[in-house]
Design a protein around this motif. Sequence first.
Motif, PDB file in Angstrom:
ATOM      1  N   ILE A   7       0.852  -1.189   0.000  1.00 19.73           N
ATOM      2  CA  ILE A   7       0.000   0.000   0.000  1.00 19.73           C
ATOM      3  C   ILE A   7       0.888   1.239   0.000  1.00 19.73           C
ATOM      4  CG2 ILE A   7      -1.785   1.279   1.248  1.00 19.73           C
ATOM      5  CD1 ILE A   7      -2.729  -1.460   0.200  1.00 19.73           C
ATOM      6  N   SER A   8       0.828   2.006  -1.098  1.00 16.98           N
ATOM      7  CA  SER A   8       1.641   3.225  -1.145  1.00 16.98           C
ATOM      8  C   SER A   8       0.992   4.335  -1.963  1.00 16.98           C
ATOM      9  CB  SER A   8       3.030   2.923  -1.725  1.00 16.98           C
ATOM     10  OG  SER A   8       2.920   2.462  -3.061  1.00 16.98           O
ATOM     11  N   LYS A   9      -0.110   4.027  -2.637  1.00 19.13           N
ATOM     12  CA  LYS A   9      -0.764   5.015  -3.504  1.00 19.13           C
ATOM     13  C   LYS A   9      -2.274   4.981  -3.280  1.00 19.13           C
ATOM     14  CE  LYS A   9       2.661   4.290  -7.107  1.00 19.13           C
ATOM     15  NZ  LYS A   9       2.897   3.823  -8.463  1.00 19.13           N
ATOM     16  N   PRO A  10      -2.944   6.110  -3.545  1.00 17.34           N
ATOM     17  CA  PRO A  10      -4.401   6.133  -3.387  1.00 17.34           C
ATOM     18  C   PRO A  10      -5.116   5.037  -4.183  1.00 17.34           C
ATOM     19  CG  PRO A  10      -3.587   8.366  -3.594  1.00 17.34           C
ATOM     20  CD  PRO A  10      -2.419   7.453  -3.868  1.00 17.34           C
ATOM     21  N   GLU A  11      -4.608   4.706  -5.369  1.00 20.21           N
ATOM     22  CA  GLU A  11      -5.287   3.657  -6.145  1.00 20.21           C
ATOM     23  C   GLU A  11      -5.194   2.302  -5.447  1.00 20.21           C
ATOM     24  OE1 GLU A  11      -1.478   4.773  -8.490  1.00 20.21           O
ATOM     25  OE2 GLU A  11      -3.119   5.867  -7.583  1.00 20.21           O
ATOM     26  N   HIS A  12      -4.137   2.077  -4.673  1.00 22.20           N
ATOM     27  CA  HIS A  12      -4.025   0.836  -3.904  1.00 22.20           C
ATOM     28  C   HIS A  12      -5.118   0.785  -2.834  1.00 22.20           C
ATOM     29  CE1 HIS A  12       0.564   0.941  -4.843  1.00 22.20           C
ATOM     30  NE2 HIS A  12      -0.126   0.434  -5.851  1.00 22.20           N
ATOM     31  N   VAL A  13      -5.372   1.933  -2.216  1.00 21.33           N
ATOM     32  CA  VAL A  13      -6.418   2.021  -1.190  1.00 21.33           C
ATOM     33  C   VAL A  13      -7.776   1.741  -1.821  1.00 21.33           C
ATOM     34  CG1 VAL A  13      -7.569   3.530   0.476  1.00 21.33           C
ATOM     35  CG2 VAL A  13      -5.091   3.654   0.200  1.00 21.33           C
ATOM     36  N   ARG A  14      -8.071   2.397  -2.943  1.00 20.57           N
ATOM     37  CA  ARG A  14      -9.357   2.187  -3.611  1.00 20.57           C
ATOM     38  C   ARG A  14      -9.560   0.726  -3.970  1.00 20.57           C
ATOM     39  NH1 ARG A  14      -8.250   7.383  -5.414  1.00 20.57           N
ATOM     40  NH2 ARG A  14      -7.041   6.723  -7.219  1.00 20.57           N
ATOM     41  N   GLU A  15      -8.529   0.092  -4.511  1.00 20.93           N
ATOM     42  CA  GLU A  15      -8.618  -1.318  -4.891  1.00 20.93           C
ATOM     43  C   GLU A  15      -8.878  -2.205  -3.670  1.00 20.93           C
ATOM     44  OE1 GLU A  15      -5.011  -2.259  -6.981  1.00 20.93           O
ATOM     45  OE2 GLU A  15      -5.484  -0.893  -8.632  1.00 20.93           O
ATOM     46  N   ALA A  16      -8.169  -1.953  -2.585  1.00 21.66           N
ATOM     47  CA  ALA A  16      -8.317  -2.772  -1.379  1.00 21.66           C
ATOM     48  C   ALA A  16      -9.720  -2.637  -0.790  1.00 21.66           C
ATOM     49  CB  ALA A  16      -7.265  -2.382  -0.340  1.00 21.66           C
ATOM     50  N   VAL A  17     -10.195  -1.408  -0.689  1.00 16.18           N
ATOM     51  CA  VAL A  17     -11.521  -1.173  -0.116  1.00 16.18           C
ATOM     52  C   VAL A  17     -12.608  -1.731  -1.041  1.00 16.18           C
ATOM     53  CG1 VAL A  17     -13.153   0.617   0.617  1.00 16.18           C
ATOM     54  CG2 VAL A  17     -10.740   0.790   1.258  1.00 16.18           C
ATOM     55  N   SER A  18     -12.439  -1.550  -2.335  1.00 16.56           N
ATOM     56  CA  SER A  18     -13.406  -2.098  -3.289  1.00 16.56           C
ATOM     57  C   SER A  18     -13.462  -3.618  -3.228  1.00 16.56           C
ATOM     58  CB  SER A  18     -13.060  -1.668  -4.721  1.00 16.56           C
ATOM     59  OG  SER A  18     -13.258  -0.294  -4.881  1.00 16.56           O
ATOM     60  N   ALA A  19     -12.343  -4.245  -2.891  1.00 13.81           N
ATOM     61  CA  ALA A  19     -12.281  -5.707  -2.806  1.00 13.81           C
ATOM     62  C   ALA A  19     -12.807  -6.226  -1.468  1.00 13.81           C
ATOM     63  CB  ALA A  19     -10.845  -6.182  -3.025  1.00 13.81           C
ATOM     64  N   GLY A  20     -13.153  -5.323  -0.551  1.00  9.77           N
ATOM     65  CA  GLY A  20     -13.753  -5.747   0.707  1.00  9.77           C
ATOM     66  C   GLY A  20     -12.951  -5.484   1.968  1.00  9.77           C
ATOM     67  N   ALA A  21     -11.763  -4.922   1.844  1.00  6.35           N
ATOM     68  CA  ALA A  21     -10.973  -4.609   3.042  1.00  6.35           C
ATOM     69  C   ALA A  21     -11.664  -3.496   3.823  1.00  6.35           C
ATOM     70  CB  ALA A  21      -9.565  -4.181   2.665  1.00  6.35           C
ATOM     71  N   SER A  22     -11.631  -3.605   5.133  1.00  3.24           N
ATOM     72  CA  SER A  22     -12.198  -2.565   5.996  1.00  3.24           C
ATOM     73  C   SER A  22     -11.246  -1.393   6.154  1.00  3.24           C
ATOM     74  CB  SER A  22     -12.503  -3.140   7.377  1.00  3.24           C
ATOM     75  OG  SER A  22     -13.465  -4.156   7.285  1.00  3.24           O
ATOM     76  N   GLY A  23      -9.980  -1.636   5.859  1.00  6.56           N
ATOM     77  CA  GLY A  23      -8.977  -0.589   5.990  1.00  6.56           C
ATOM     78  C   GLY A  23      -7.657  -1.040   5.405  1.00  6.56           C
ATOM     79  N   VAL A  24      -6.704  -0.130   5.434  1.00  5.36           N
ATOM     80  CA  VAL A  24      -5.360  -0.429   4.939  1.00  5.36           C
ATOM     81  C   VAL A  24      -4.332   0.052   5.957  1.00  5.36           C
ATOM     82  CG1 VAL A  24      -6.005  -0.310   2.503  1.00  5.36           C
ATOM     83  CG2 VAL A  24      -5.183   1.735   3.640  1.00  5.36           C
ATOM     84  N   ILE A  25      -3.154  -0.528   5.875  1.00  7.12           N
ATOM     85  CA  ILE A  25      -2.040  -0.152   6.745  1.00  7.12           C
ATOM     86  C   ILE A  25      -0.873   0.190   5.845  1.00  7.12           C
ATOM     87  CG2 ILE A  25      -0.465  -0.925   8.561  1.00  7.12           C
ATOM     88  CD1 ILE A  25      -2.693  -3.072   9.188  1.00  7.12           C
ATOM     89  N   GLU A  26      -0.375   1.397   5.998  1.00 10.87           N
ATOM     90  CA  GLU A  26       0.760   1.830   5.189  1.00 10.87           C
ATOM     91  C   GLU A  26       1.936   2.086   6.124  1.00 10.87           C
ATOM     92  OE1 GLU A  26       1.872   5.145   1.840  1.00 10.87           O
ATOM     93  OE2 GLU A  26       0.303   5.613   3.273  1.00 10.87           O
ATOM     94  N   GLY A  27       3.077   1.530   5.802  1.00  8.26           N
ATOM     95  CA  GLY A  27       4.240   1.704   6.666  1.00  8.26           C
ATOM     96  C   GLY A  27       5.454   2.193   5.921  1.00  8.26           C
ATOM     97  N   SER A  28       6.073   1.319   5.154  1.00 13.51           N
ATOM     98  CA  SER A  28       7.355   1.656   4.535  1.00 13.51           C
ATOM     99  C   SER A  28       7.269   2.818   3.560  1.00 13.51           C
ATOM    100  CB  SER A  28       8.007   0.444   3.876  1.00 13.51           C
ATOM    101  OG  SER A  28       7.085  -0.417   3.321  1.00 13.51           O
ATOM    102  N   ALA A  29       6.140   3.011   2.893  1.00 11.95           N
ATOM    103  CA  ALA A  29       6.024   4.144   1.971  1.00 11.95           C
ATOM    104  C   ALA A  29       6.091   5.465   2.742  1.00 11.95           C
ATOM    105  CB  ALA A  29       4.729   4.058   1.165  1.00 11.95           C
ATOM    106  N   LEU A  30       5.456   5.511   3.907  1.00 11.72           N
ATOM    107  CA  LEU A  30       5.523   6.730   4.728  1.00 11.72           C
ATOM    108  C   LEU A  30       6.930   6.967   5.260  1.00 11.72           C
ATOM    109  CD1 LEU A  30       2.223   6.515   6.800  1.00 11.72           C
ATOM    110  CD2 LEU A  30       2.812   8.214   5.069  1.00 11.72           C
ATOM    111  N   ILE A  31       7.579   5.920   5.699  1.00 11.48           N
ATOM    112  CA  ILE A  31       8.943   6.049   6.211  1.00 11.48           C
ATOM    113  C   ILE A  31       9.880   6.530   5.111  1.00 11.48           C
ATOM    114  CG2 ILE A  31      10.915   4.739   7.104  1.00 11.48           C
ATOM    115  CD1 ILE A  31       8.773   3.006   8.588  1.00 11.48           C
TER     116      ILE A  31
END
Length: 64
Positions: A7-31
């Motif tokens: 998870i590092s881009k908004p499109e990754h978030v949209r894809e995850a949520v559209s696929a049924g994820a309740s949320g996302v966790i972003e770590g290394s991209a922020l670091i």
Amino acid sequence: MALGFGISKPEHVREAVSAGASGVIEGSALISMYSKLLDDEDAALSAIAKHVMEMKSAAKVQKS
């Protein structure tokens, strides 16, 4: 269920949520983003804040 790998881009978030994820966790991209701006704390915090707002906005996927 939250998705937390690749998870590092908004499109990754949209894809995850559209696929049924309740949320996302972003770590290394922020670091990575923060570490590139260590010499300018204000710029780093501003860039992080902008990125987080974009990611949060992407999580608001319209359900059909």
